[in-house]
Design an enzyme around this catalytic site. Sequence first.
Site, short mmCIF file in Angstrom:
data_model
loop_
_atom_site.label_atom_id
_atom_site.label_comp_id
_atom_site.label_asym_id
_atom_site.label_seq_id
_atom_site.Cartn_x
_atom_site.Cartn_y
_atom_site.Cartn_z
N LYS A 65 39.42 36.16 30.51
CA LYS A 65 38.36 35.79 31.45
C LYS A 65 37.87 34.36 31.16
O LYS A 65 38.21 33.77 30.12
CB LYS A 65 37.22 36.81 31.33
CG LYS A 65 37.63 38.23 31.77
CD LYS A 65 36.47 39.22 31.63
CE LYS A 65 36.85 40.61 32.13
NZ LYS A 65 35.71 41.57 32.00
N ASN A 98 32.84 39.64 28.10
CA ASN A 98 33.67 40.44 27.18
C ASN A 98 35.13 40.00 27.11
O ASN A 98 36.01 40.77 26.76
CB ASN A 98 33.52 41.94 27.48
CG ASN A 98 34.04 42.32 28.85
OD1 ASN A 98 34.44 41.46 29.63
ND2 ASN A 98 34.05 43.61 29.13
N HIS A 129 40.28 41.29 30.36
CA HIS A 129 40.43 42.42 31.29
C HIS A 129 41.72 43.14 30.95
O HIS A 129 42.71 42.49 30.60
CB HIS A 129 40.52 41.93 32.74
CG HIS A 129 40.97 43.02 33.68
ND1 HIS A 129 40.10 43.96 34.17
CD2 HIS A 129 42.21 43.36 34.13
CE1 HIS A 129 40.79 44.82 34.92
NE2 HIS A 129 42.07 44.48 34.91
N TYR A 145 37.91 43.59 41.77
CA TYR A 145 36.79 44.39 41.27
C TYR A 145 36.15 45.26 42.36
O TYR A 145 35.01 45.71 42.20
CB TYR A 145 35.74 43.49 40.62
CG TYR A 145 36.09 43.04 39.22
CD1 TYR A 145 36.48 43.96 38.24
CD2 TYR A 145 36.03 41.69 38.85
CE1 TYR A 145 36.79 43.56 36.95
CE2 TYR A 145 36.33 41.28 37.55
CZ TYR A 145 36.71 42.22 36.60
OH TYR A 145 37.01 41.82 35.32
N GLU A 192 46.96 45.63 40.45
CA GLU A 192 46.45 44.36 39.95
C GLU A 192 47.57 43.34 39.74
O GLU A 192 47.40 42.16 40.05
CB GLU A 192 45.67 44.60 38.65
CG GLU A 192 44.39 45.41 38.89
CD GLU A 192 43.70 45.90 37.63
OE1 GLU A 192 42.64 46.53 37.76
OE2 GLU A 192 44.23 45.67 36.51
P1 IDP Z 1 36.67 47.46 31.74
O1 IDP Z 1 36.82 45.97 31.91
O2 IDP Z 1 36.54 47.84 30.30
O3 IDP Z 1 37.72 48.26 32.48
P2 IDP Z 1 34.85 48.24 33.87
O4 IDP Z 1 33.95 49.42 33.81
O5 IDP Z 1 36.05 48.32 34.75
O6 IDP Z 1 35.25 47.87 32.37
O7 IDP Z 1 33.94 47.02 34.31
C1 IDP Z 1 34.52 45.78 34.71
C2 IDP Z 1 33.78 44.66 34.03
O8 IDP Z 1 32.45 44.64 34.49
C3 IDP Z 1 33.67 44.80 32.52
O9 IDP Z 1 34.80 44.32 31.81
C4 IDP Z 1 32.43 43.99 32.21
O10 IDP Z 1 32.72 42.60 32.17
C5 IDP Z 1 31.57 44.27 33.43
N1 IDP Z 1 30.67 45.41 33.18
C6 IDP Z 1 30.98 46.72 33.16
N2 IDP Z 1 29.91 47.48 32.90
C7 IDP Z 1 28.89 46.63 32.75
C8 IDP Z 1 27.51 46.81 32.47
O11 IDP Z 1 27.00 47.93 32.30
N3 IDP Z 1 26.77 45.68 32.39
C9 IDP Z 1 27.29 44.45 32.58
N4 IDP Z 1 28.58 44.22 32.85
C10 IDP Z 1 29.37 45.30 32.93
MG MG Z 2 38.07 48.35 34.51
#
Ligand code: IDP
Ligand code: MG
Length: 155
Positions: free
Chosen positions: A13, A116, A119, A53, A130
Amino acid sequence: MMMSLERTFIAIKPDGVQRGLIGDIISRFETKGLKLVALKLLRVTDALAEQHYGEHKGKPFYEPLVAFITSGPIVAMVWEGRDAVAVCRQLNGATDPEKATPGTIRFDFGQIAQRNIVHGSDSVTSAEREIHLFFDDDEILDHWDRTVDPWILPL
Ligand code: IDP
Ligand code: MG
């Protein structure tokens, strides 16, 4: 246990790119023994972010997430290997770096879910979707001969 040969979509990212972590992150997948089959640096458009997304549309973190993922270049990759989807999710670590295990990318390099670093696709079905969002078929080299395979994989 049965293992299956899979491909998964991984992205570094904008925070990972800005912080100079591209090499370190690629090393995690390389040293695990996964095989790189596609790679590019690109800037995600709003339209691509919304497709990628789409499942999160309506959630409180959706708008900031789209703003973040479009805020600078990302590195898009396809990695192939045994159970690649789950293995890469394990290498990435839990979505929230606070809950991630030490040794994972998100624990080692990050602090908050909004930044974070990486992805990773959550299933083979998501991975196929994707991969095709980010790559044309002729950008994927899924059959190149990797000479170290006998040192990594069952004969
Ligand atoms: P993942 O990337 O681990 O699959 P997802 O639930 O698909 O997680 O969420 C996509 C992205 O959205 C996450 O990588 C993170 O950057 C962001 N995200 C997910 N949940 C939260 C949250 O509760 N607060 C803020 N950002 C979130
Ligand atoms: Mg995800």
